[in-house]
Design a protein around this motif. Sequence first.
Motif, PDB file in Angstrom:
ATOM      1  N   LEU A 161       0.818  -1.205   0.000  1.00 56.62           N
ATOM      2  CA  LEU A 161       0.000   0.000   0.000  1.00 56.62           C
ATOM      3  C   LEU A 161       0.861   1.268   0.000  1.00 56.62           C
ATOM      4  N   GLY A 162       2.003   1.233   0.678  1.00 55.56           N
ATOM      5  CA  GLY A 162       2.887   2.392   0.688  1.00 55.56           C
ATOM      6  C   GLY A 162       3.463   2.683  -0.689  1.00 55.56           C
ATOM      7  N   ASN A 163       3.850   1.632  -1.432  1.00 53.17           N
ATOM      8  CA  ASN A 163       4.303   1.827  -2.805  1.00 53.17           C
ATOM      9  C   ASN A 163       3.192   2.394  -3.672  1.00 53.17           C
ATOM     10  N   ALA A 164       1.977   1.851  -3.483  1.00 51.03           N
ATOM     11  CA  ALA A 164       0.833   2.309  -4.264  1.00 51.03           C
ATOM     12  C   ALA A 164       0.512   3.777  -3.979  1.00 51.03           C
ATOM     13  N   ARG A 177       7.055   2.311   9.137  1.00 51.77           N
ATOM     14  CA  ARG A 177       6.731   2.458   7.726  1.00 51.77           C
ATOM     15  C   ARG A 177       6.347   1.104   7.140  1.00 51.77           C
ATOM     16  N   LEU A 178       5.469   1.122   6.157  1.00 53.75           N
ATOM     17  CA  LEU A 178       5.000  -0.124   5.566  1.00 53.75           C
ATOM     18  C   LEU A 178       6.147  -0.819   4.847  1.00 53.75           C
ATOM     19  N   SER A 179       6.141  -2.148   4.902  1.00 44.66           N
ATOM     20  CA  SER A 179       7.226  -2.947   4.361  1.00 44.66           C
ATOM     21  C   SER A 179       6.673  -4.049   3.470  1.00 44.66           C
ATOM     22  N   LYS A 180       7.475  -4.451   2.513  1.00 42.60           N
ATOM     23  CA  LYS A 180       7.082  -5.554   1.633  1.00 42.60           C
ATOM     24  C   LYS A 180       7.023  -6.877   2.390  1.00 42.60           C
ATOM     25  N   ARG A 181       7.582  -6.897   3.584  1.00 41.38           N
ATOM     26  CA  ARG A 181       7.564  -8.122   4.390  1.00 41.38           C
ATOM     27  C   ARG A 181       6.318  -8.240   5.256  1.00 41.38           C
ATOM     28  N   GLN A 182       5.551  -7.152   5.378  1.00 38.72           N
ATOM     29  CA  GLN A 182       4.368  -7.184   6.222  1.00 38.72           C
ATOM     30  C   GLN A 182       3.219  -7.903   5.516  1.00 38.72           C
ATOM     31  N   TYR A 183       2.500  -8.731   6.255  1.00 38.54           N
ATOM     32  CA  TYR A 183       1.423  -9.515   5.667  1.00 38.54           C
ATOM     33  C   TYR A 183       0.151  -8.682   5.535  1.00 38.54           C
TER      34      TYR A 183
END
Length: 319
Positions: free
Chosen positions: A15-18, A243-249
Amino acid sequence: MRGRFAPSPTGYMHLGNAWTAFLCWLQVRQAGGVLVLRIEDVDEQRSKSYFAAAVLEDLAWLGLAWDEGPDISGAYGPYIQQERYGKYRVVLDLLRSRGILYPCYCSRARIQSVSAPHAGEHAIYDGHCFGMGTAERLAMTKKPSWRVHVPAQDISFVDGIYGRQRCFLPTACGDFVVRRADGLYAYQLAVAADDGDMAITHVLRGRDLLSSTAQQIWLMQLAGWTAPQYTHVPLLIDSQGRRLSKRQYGISIRQLRSSGLDSQSILSYMAYKGGLVRRAALYTHEELVRQCRLTDIRTDDIVIDDDVESAIHLMRQPL
């Protein structure tokens, strides 16, 4: 206007990337400009081709269309960093010809122990290897990284969100790595070369990259390019301040999509949480372009809901 969204394919888009992609798209569409999609896979160890393919798929599903990119021909390609190494070599040769490129043999442990911390983001190198003599360098057995020696110069720019920035290069970034010891080109050189060579006029990205801007502007000026206008935006964070991470489910676009959410709901949720629209409602892409104002974005990071999936579902109320 030529804007760009430049994701790193090291995981599935979250979501952060988006959020950043949405704002890049919004800025360009409101100005009637050209949006460039560039895949920043210069970190070869972590970047994966299937993540790059997933980026294109997720962006297309979100309705954030681009005008130039890996799948669309354009005058400024290629649009994948691993296909642009020849362009980086030209900039590296320019730095060498100016006498400001030098090998650095310092270990990571030494750099961390003697370097001054800067704004909690990175350490400022103490320049130890810059004054090393030829004989001393020849005696070294460790493969070096390559740093560029920065002058005692101020770099000033006005950020679209955070306002006037004035950075004294020796204390803002210090001598920084432009090619790693493993032979890979460093992020700062690659991004500066890409933005300059692709004639990017506007860069919108996360505020965590604000501290990298001065050295990129300086590199572009050295190469004869005009630096773009910069807008750094607050990050999406969770309720714990992370911060949001790609590792977060559960916050990847793929996960949200598989839960039955649609792209309009996701974009409307981000626009509302970011203060771009006043009502928590469902907006079309066209309505978002008409109603959202980037100047309304606040400087503080944006806290998303703990149950973000349920919160996005609540956006499904038509205006």
